[in-house]
Design an enzyme around this catalytic site. Sequence first.
Site, short mmCIF file in Angstrom:
data_model
loop_
_atom_site.label_atom_id
_atom_site.label_comp_id
_atom_site.label_asym_id
_atom_site.label_seq_id
_atom_site.Cartn_x
_atom_site.Cartn_y
_atom_site.Cartn_z
N TRP A 20 9.61 64.45 49.33
CA TRP A 20 10.68 64.67 50.29
C TRP A 20 10.71 66.11 50.82
O TRP A 20 11.49 66.43 51.69
CB TRP A 20 12.03 64.31 49.68
CG TRP A 20 12.26 64.87 48.30
CD1 TRP A 20 12.67 66.12 47.98
CD2 TRP A 20 12.09 64.17 47.06
NE1 TRP A 20 12.77 66.26 46.61
CE2 TRP A 20 12.43 65.07 46.02
CE3 TRP A 20 11.70 62.88 46.72
CZ2 TRP A 20 12.37 64.72 44.68
CZ3 TRP A 20 11.65 62.53 45.38
CH2 TRP A 20 11.98 63.44 44.38
N ARG A 21 9.85 66.96 50.27
CA ARG A 21 9.76 68.33 50.79
C ARG A 21 8.74 68.45 51.92
O ARG A 21 8.67 69.48 52.57
CB ARG A 21 9.37 69.29 49.66
CG ARG A 21 10.54 69.58 48.71
CD ARG A 21 10.15 70.58 47.66
NE ARG A 21 11.31 70.94 46.86
CZ ARG A 21 11.24 71.47 45.65
NH1 ARG A 21 10.06 71.71 45.10
NH2 ARG A 21 12.34 71.77 44.99
N GLU A 33 18.13 62.71 48.18
CA GLU A 33 19.33 63.41 47.71
C GLU A 33 20.29 62.47 46.99
O GLU A 33 20.91 62.83 45.99
CB GLU A 33 20.03 64.11 48.88
CG GLU A 33 19.27 65.28 49.46
CD GLU A 33 19.07 66.42 48.48
OE1 GLU A 33 19.81 66.49 47.48
OE2 GLU A 33 18.18 67.25 48.72
N TYR A 116 27.72 68.65 49.35
CA TYR A 116 26.36 69.10 49.00
C TYR A 116 25.29 68.29 49.74
O TYR A 116 24.38 68.85 50.36
CB TYR A 116 26.14 69.00 47.49
CG TYR A 116 24.68 68.91 47.13
CD1 TYR A 116 23.85 70.01 47.28
CD2 TYR A 116 24.12 67.71 46.70
CE1 TYR A 116 22.49 69.93 46.99
CE2 TYR A 116 22.78 67.61 46.42
CZ TYR A 116 21.96 68.73 46.56
OH TYR A 116 20.62 68.63 46.30
N ASP A 134 24.52 73.03 44.90
CA ASP A 134 24.45 72.07 43.80
C ASP A 134 24.60 72.85 42.49
O ASP A 134 24.85 74.05 42.49
CB ASP A 134 23.15 71.26 43.85
CG ASP A 134 21.92 72.10 43.54
OD1 ASP A 134 22.03 73.35 43.49
OD2 ASP A 134 20.84 71.51 43.34
#
Length: 346
Positions: A20-21, A33, A116, A134
């Site tokens: 996911w990066r 997330e 968040y 977070d």
Amino acid sequence: MKIPPELYIWYASNARELPWRNTRNPYHIWLSEIMLQQTRVEQALPYYKRFLQRFPAIQNLADAGQEEVFTLWEGLGYYRRAANLLRTAQIIVHHYNGRFPSTAQALEKLPGIGHYTAAAIASLAFDEPVAVLDGNVMRVLARFTGSHLPVNSSTGQKHFRQLAQNFLNKKNSALHNQALMELGALICTPKNPRCTHCPIQNQCTAYNEKNQTLLPVKIKKKPIKNRYIHYIYASANKLINIQIRTHNDIWQGLYEFPHLETKRKSGINFRSRLAKHFGINRQNLKFIRMQTHLLTHRKLHLYFWKYEGLINTENTVPITRAQQLPMPVPLKRFLENQTNNPNFEI
């Protein structure tokens, strides 16, 4: 006081390779997330890959049924996240033409997306200059600034939210947010922080004052509540009694065996009360085992009984069908053990 640029240099060389990066796709970022709430990266990673394989686009997820989503989610826990995942997908597809809102303020209005998560999506997918806060980031900031405000208090949350925004590198919020979160995950850990490897140790108040282990400050958690639930595995003619948990409580939307919850600890002498409650033959009711299962602020004491026969003919499904339904992990394991070994006992 600013976050030193050495943080970004460290991140470039030490960041974990996570799928996911490598994307700006808000659907992928949102999915990751939600899964990472209350779940470790290592545990969430295979679920993330399976979800994207089954639902490659948000439209696919919006068209799915809750039963399928819950089945894919099985083992991650906190099933309300999965229910909100489906609801949000449907809202985005039907009310936003399949496009995610691009601001944290708008995202926060969607089910299951708090401050968040909204900030993470807006920052990482849309470059909105909003800080992510977070547990990892709060821990880093508490030690970096030497703050003794409790991170789990309303006052502390407000303080650290403003602090995070003040420290934010507004020219590259995505890099800044990910670097701070990674620092908290890999270096500035809750116990035994690796301060000698920290790229910002020279400016860290806690490190300079040698009180890293005292920060962050946390208010004591609520005491664990014990709950006692008796489940009956009732079967006959390859059918079992099973029902969906509809009330607003743990495991909402999952399937379970007929049950009776009590206010205090009980054991095999509970047979007579169970038989009377369900209107079944006491002689055909056999105690199998008791096990505990931990949830947030709850310790479940689960008593499993086996009944030769059906309690009723309304809530029945074939055993093979029951194995495919989304169920709480301890119940699914019990069902599998009974199916594979009918004489299974502990």
